[in-house]
Design an enzyme around this catalytic site. Structure first.
Site, mmCIF file in Angstrom:
data_model
loop_
_atom_site.group_PDB
_atom_site.id
_atom_site.type_symbol
_atom_site.label_atom_id
_atom_site.label_comp_id
_atom_site.label_asym_id
_atom_site.label_seq_id
_atom_site.Cartn_x
_atom_site.Cartn_y
_atom_site.Cartn_z
ATOM 1 N N LYS A 168 -8.921 13.910 4.343
ATOM 2 C CA LYS A 168 -8.075 12.709 4.363
ATOM 3 C C LYS A 168 -7.160 12.825 5.561
ATOM 4 O O LYS A 168 -7.107 13.882 6.196
ATOM 5 C CB LYS A 168 -7.263 12.600 3.067
ATOM 6 C CG LYS A 168 -6.528 13.898 2.694
ATOM 7 C CD LYS A 168 -5.810 13.817 1.349
ATOM 8 C CE LYS A 168 -6.711 13.905 0.150
ATOM 9 N NZ LYS A 168 -6.582 12.798 -0.772
ATOM 10 N N ARG A 169 -6.428 11.763 5.898
ATOM 11 C CA ARG A 169 -5.461 11.877 6.980
ATOM 12 C C ARG A 169 -4.526 13.054 6.714
ATOM 13 O O ARG A 169 -4.199 13.350 5.563
ATOM 14 C CB ARG A 169 -4.672 10.568 7.115
ATOM 15 C CG ARG A 169 -5.449 9.463 7.813
ATOM 16 C CD ARG A 169 -5.894 9.849 9.204
ATOM 17 N NE ARG A 169 -4.799 9.814 10.134
ATOM 18 C CZ ARG A 169 -4.641 8.877 11.080
ATOM 19 N NH1 ARG A 169 -5.539 7.910 11.230
ATOM 20 N NH2 ARG A 169 -3.610 8.906 11.889
ATOM 21 N N THR A 178 -8.389 6.884 -2.523
ATOM 22 C CA THR A 178 -9.733 6.404 -2.850
ATOM 23 C C THR A 178 -10.773 7.501 -2.687
ATOM 24 O O THR A 178 -11.832 7.428 -3.301
ATOM 25 C CB THR A 178 -10.132 5.193 -1.975
ATOM 26 O OG1 THR A 178 -9.845 5.491 -0.608
ATOM 27 C CG2 THR A 178 -9.396 3.936 -2.398
ATOM 28 N N LYS A 181 0.593 14.359 1.678
ATOM 29 C CA LYS A 181 -0.711 14.717 1.111
ATOM 30 C C LYS A 181 -0.840 16.234 0.927
ATOM 31 O O LYS A 181 -1.745 16.710 0.248
ATOM 32 C CB LYS A 181 -1.837 14.192 2.004
ATOM 33 C CG LYS A 181 -1.944 12.660 2.003
ATOM 34 C CD LYS A 181 -3.052 12.185 2.952
ATOM 35 C CE LYS A 181 -3.169 10.668 3.030
ATOM 36 N NZ LYS A 181 -3.980 10.081 1.940
ATOM 37 N N HIS A 202 0.793 -1.236 0.000
ATOM 38 C CA HIS A 202 0.000 0.000 0.000
ATOM 39 C C HIS A 202 0.815 1.271 0.000
ATOM 40 O O HIS A 202 0.241 2.366 0.013
ATOM 41 C CB HIS A 202 -0.922 0.037 1.212
ATOM 42 C CG HIS A 202 -2.130 -0.836 1.065
ATOM 43 N ND1 HIS A 202 -3.303 -0.373 0.516
ATOM 44 C CD2 HIS A 202 -2.336 -2.130 1.363
ATOM 45 C CE1 HIS A 202 -4.181 -1.359 0.507
ATOM 46 N NE2 HIS A 202 -3.619 -2.445 1.009
ATOM 47 N N LYS A 206 -14.356 8.612 -4.848
ATOM 48 C CA LYS A 206 -15.662 8.935 -4.261
ATOM 49 C C LYS A 206 -16.142 10.299 -4.776
ATOM 50 O O LYS A 206 -17.314 10.475 -5.124
ATOM 51 C CB LYS A 206 -15.579 8.964 -2.731
ATOM 52 C CG LYS A 206 -15.117 7.672 -2.083
ATOM 53 C CD LYS A 206 -14.798 7.903 -0.592
ATOM 54 C CE LYS A 206 -13.964 6.766 -0.012
ATOM 55 N NZ LYS A 206 -13.328 7.143 1.291
HETATM 56 C C1 LIG Z 1 -12.077 7.236 1.629
HETATM 57 C C2 LIG Z 1 -11.634 7.577 3.001
HETATM 58 C C3 LIG Z 1 -10.283 7.773 3.279
HETATM 59 C C4 LIG Z 1 -9.203 7.705 2.217
HETATM 60 O O1 LIG Z 1 -9.014 8.999 1.699
HETATM 61 P P1 LIG Z 1 -7.759 9.348 0.767
HETATM 62 O O2 LIG Z 1 -8.043 10.736 0.309
HETATM 63 O O3 LIG Z 1 -7.757 8.380 -0.361
HETATM 64 O O4 LIG Z 1 -6.554 9.257 1.623
HETATM 65 C C5 LIG Z 1 -9.910 8.086 4.572
HETATM 66 N N1 LIG Z 1 -10.826 8.208 5.551
HETATM 67 C C6 LIG Z 1 -12.143 8.041 5.317
HETATM 68 C C7 LIG Z 1 -13.110 8.204 6.433
HETATM 69 C C8 LIG Z 1 -12.593 7.711 4.035
HETATM 70 O O5 LIG Z 1 -13.903 7.530 3.815
#
Ligand SMILES: *Cc1c(COP(=O)(O)O)cnc(C)c1O
Length: 842
Positions: A577-578, A685, A583, A386, A689
């Site tokens: 995101k985190r 991911t 990032k 990952h 979305k």
């Molecule tokens: C989809 C999702 C992530 C992943 O987000 P990235 O932008 O791809 O790092 C992290 N936390 C939650 C709650 C999510 O739904």
């Protein structure tokens, strides 16, 4: 209905009141239900949970009681189906897929299960009868936050897709009593509190103590002033108790299982051993064992190497192997059938001890020879990588294995010996190659490399997006790519369209279904039928309307839950995101400082009003990420207090990002920021979305964003910045100071920060940004990409003014999002890695 009625209804097993419609009747029959739970005025199923589960007068019940009773009623609907699913898998002796993961970021289950069971129409009826508020009911359920971020959410999306594709699949994880911490913001700083999500009984889980497994360690533990200490030479046994959760495939035919292990002490004390007087010591040991699955480690993309985490990882691997082997043996007597009947996918290296554990079982319990055991192990296991970040690579001191798992150490050393012999045969005389590929890292302490173990001990290593898989093969894992070229492959991530579109965005889902029918829910590629509608004014108007509706609903939700008021007539621009340097939330913040400066310098400047939304947690020990959160909050406060920009720019940091928050925020978003330094985001991911919810992406050529832009056409994306190649080539000579000295806007933005404009009462609190960005070389190249980010941003806001052109691009994004369904990803895993076929439950 009074209690006597419920009792007699329960005994006679016949529905009491109004007959449900034929459709509903057929549907529920298909689920194998006796009494009809959600029909007409019949409250029996729902109410019996108050009386018989909770021994409670319904009139005394709280909203939480009502949620539990309602969720239990939904579970009643799926229970027989759940039993049947396992029966059919057994009867067919289907090939079993096991997805082993330390994280499952599930979120809430009630609405998702209702949707996937196709119960929506019945439920709406039933709610009216019972005068229940659906939204309030749903929000009683805590998020099951058993994960940090993308990796854990991926595991949850995969469960949904595996059940929908009718694969005989099961998830294995840990039942943490405390999931990812709750984040609050105090004076701009992140604070963490415990997430006690199991405070109330969870209506979904089923404990199965009868299927408990025993796990042996060669040492014992004791807690001493809060520190876990190992006692060498005193073997101990732990018990893994399975807690099963239903995973409903869309359509409600297949109901798979997520099996989460809870640790418990061996429940048979050897009282003779302790009759010497250490009865209290024995009970304290119980406490220690139960500590094991107490809490999820909150570190995303970082491995700190704590001993308790290693024991957690071993516990997951050992419980899961024992369980899957028991199930295999129930239906097969020939050990050689293992790879034909079982496929195990390791979600990152966290469950990599599955390799030596399966070897131990095959050698010591099945008494197979090494060659056979090794062949079966490798053909059964597969590994997903990952990340390329070095700080995420797991390594464990050899000494810990000597203490806790000496047999496993012996097996891993034997694996390594044979592996290095093979390397030397293929690449004679290349000693450095051997050093790099060894499972052992020399030095003090000597360590075992989990990624090397996972690659060597499996038949497949996959990355999670094309760029990431290619970088794995050609840079990070180059030696392994050359040694085992056939093992490497790519499986670009996906997300489930059930949760992330159908459920999260009912307005858009309705638009789509009205235009092309509802086939997209199971076959997301059908979204391509929307493509011609990107030119259809009526459809574009409908799309704009549904986006506005999602924005309003999000604003209402936020107002209700946190008192923050948003203006849906501004552009909603999100990065959620985190929080992590790679990032680059800091890059986004710098963009906002530049825009703010422009308005300060020229208050007459025409600029579309915007709301910048941030959310995300920082690992508690990640000080720099926490400072970024502080900065975003101070930026928000300063802008709020500045009359020149008020109402034109707005920054909001939403505390405690979660799956449920994402379900509200993503449908409302118009601009999705995916701005990692190219080459560092393995896939992402949330990017997918946002795309399927009609946001336009401003982003770098990184991870799966590259493939999204390829699918939709780059002209429908706002891509900017260095490519991964450029990032690695520029490393040696990149000079952030050059940008500071030659780009007036960059310089002005940094000067404004360093002048304490955003920290009037906390002078120099943001000095670490100066060190990171100017003095220490700006490793993630924020300043290199700021200029092109702003240029892309300019194009984006220009397009926003042309409402039809914007909506048209949004439609084209949705139309090309089909590839990013986790159904496609899982179909690829099934075909290329697992060799698994659907096993329908009919
Ligand atoms: C989809 C999702 C992530 C992943 O987000 P990235 O932008 O791809 O790092 C992290 N936390 C939650 C709650 C999510 O739904």
């Amino acid at each position: 209905m009074d209690k006597t009625d419920i009792w007699s209804e329960n005994m006679s097993n016949t529905p009491v009141t109004a007959q449900p419609s034929n459709d509903a009747h057929t549907l529920l029959k298909q689920y194998g239900c006796g009494p009809i739970p959600f029909s007409g005025t019949d409250n029996a199923f729902y109410e019996r949970h108050f009386v018989f589960d909770k021994v409670l007068d319904k009139r005394e019940s709280t909203a939480r009681d009502q949620f539990e009773a309602f969720a239990r009623s939904v579970r009643d609907v799926l229970s027989q189906r759940w039993v049947l699913t396992e029966q059919i898998y057994g009867r067919q002796n289907a090939k079993r897929i096991y997805y082993v993961s330390m994280e499952f970021l599930i979120g809430r289950s009630l609405a998702n299960n209702v949707t996937n069971l196709l119960l929506d129409p019945l439920i709406q009826d039933s709610l009216k009868q019972k005068k229940l508020d659906w939204i309030e009911l749903i929000e009683q359920e805590p998020d099951a936050g058993l994960g940090n971020g993308g990796l854990g959410r991926l595991a949850a999306c995969f469960l949904d897709s595996m059940a929908t594709l009718q694969l005989a699949a099961m998830g294995y994880g840990l039942r943490y009593e405390y999931g990812i911490f709750k984040q609050s913001i105090n004076d701009g700083w992140q604070e963490e509190t415990a997430d006690n999500w199991l405070r109330h009984p969870d209506p979904w889980e089923v404990a199965r103590p009868n299927e408990a497994v025993e796990i042996k360690l060669n040492c014992s533990f004791e807690l001493h002033n809060g520190v876990l200490r190992a006692i060498p030479g005193r073997p101990s046994t732990m018990i893994g108790i399975p807690y099963d959760r239903p995973v409903v495939g869309y359509g409600g035919k297949t109901v798979n299982t997520l099996r989460l292990w809870a640790a418990s002490a061996a429940d048979y004390f050897d009282f003779r051993e302790f009759s010497g007087g250490d009865f209290v010591g024995a009970l304290a040991e119980t406490l220690t064992a139960e500590t094991l699955t107490r809490v999820l480690y909150p570190d995303d993309s970082t491995s700190f190497g704590q001993a308790l985490r290693l024991v957690q990882e071993y516990f997951l691997a050992a419980c899961s192997v024992a369980d899957l082997i028991r199930r295999f043996r129930k239906h097969n007597s020939d050990w050689n059938l293992l790879p034909e009947k079982v496929a195990v996918q390791l979600n990152d290296t966290h469950p990599a001890l599955t390799v030596p554990e399966l070897m131990r079982v095959l050698l010591d319990e099945a008494n197979l020879g090494w060659e056979t055991a090794w062949d079966l192990t490798r053909r059964t296991l597969a590994y997903t990588n990952h990340t390329l970040l070095p700080e995420a690579m797991e390594k464990w001191p050899v000494a810990w294995f000597e203490l806790m798992l000496p047999r496993h150490l012996q097996i891993m050393l034997e694996i390594n010996q044979r592996h290095l012999d093979a390397v030397r045969t293929k690449f004679p005389g290349e000693n450095e190659r051997c050093t790099r590929m060894s499972l052992l890292e020399e030095g003090s302490p000597k360590k075992l490399r989990m990624a090397n173990l996972a690659i060597v001990g499996s038949h497949s290593t996959n990355g999670v997006a094309a760029l990431h898989s290619q970088l794995l093969r050609t840079t990070t894992l180059k030696d392994f790519g050359e040694m085992f070229p056939d093992r490497f492959n790519n499986k670009t991530n996906g997300v489930t369209p059930r949760r992330w579109l159908l459920l999260a965005n009912p307005a858009l889902a309705r638009n789509i279904t009205e235009a092309i029918g509802d086939g997209w829910i199971r076959d997301l590629d059908q979204l391509i039928k929307l493509k011609p509608l990107a030119e259809d004014c009526a459809f574009l108007a409908a799309i704009r309307k549904s986006k506005y509706q999602a924005k309003s609903e999000f604003a209402n939700w936020l107002l209700r839950t946190s008192g923050v008021k948003l203006d849906p007539d501004t552009i909603f621009d999100s990065q959620v995101k985190r929080i992590h340097e790679y990032k680059r939330q800091l890059l986004n913040a710098l963009r906002i400082v530049v825009l703010y400066n422009r308005l300060r310098q020229n208050p007459e400047l025409a600029m579309a009003p915007r709301t910048f939304l941030f959310a995300g947690k920082a690992a508690p020990a990640y000080h720099f990420a926490k400072l970024v959160i502080k900065f975003i909050n101070n930026l928000a406060g300063t802008i709020e207090g500045d009359p020149v920009v008020r109402g034109r720019l707005r920054v909001v940091f939403l505390p405690d990002y979660s799956v449920s928050m994402a379900e509200h925020l993503i449908p409302a978003t118009e601009v999705s920021n995916q701005i990692s330094t190219a080459g560092y985001e393995a896939s992402g991911t949330s990017n997918m979305k946002f795309m399927m919810n009609g946001a336009l992406t401003i982003g770098t050529r990184d991870g799966a964003t590259i493939e999204m832009a390829e699918a939709a056409g780059e002209e429908n994306f706002f891509l900017f910045g260095l490519t991964a190649d450029q990032v690695s080539q520029n490393r040696t000579w990149y000079s952030p100071r050059w940008h500071y000295e030659n780009e007036p806007e960059t310089r002005a933005a940094l000067e404004l920060i360093f002048s304490n404009h955003f920290s009037r009462h906390e002078p120099n609190v943001f000095e670490p940004f100066r060190q990171l960005l100017l003095d220490k070389g700006d490793y993630y190249m924020h300043l290199a990409d700021l200029g092109s980010y702003l240029a892309a941003d300019q194009q984006l806001t220009a397009l926003y003014k042309i409402t039809d052109a914007w909506a048209s691009k949004a439609v084209l994004n949705v139309a090309h999002a089909g590839r990013f369904s986790s159904d496609r990803t899982i179909a690829e895993y099934a075909a290329d890695i697992w060799d698994a076929k659907p096993c329908p439950v009919s």
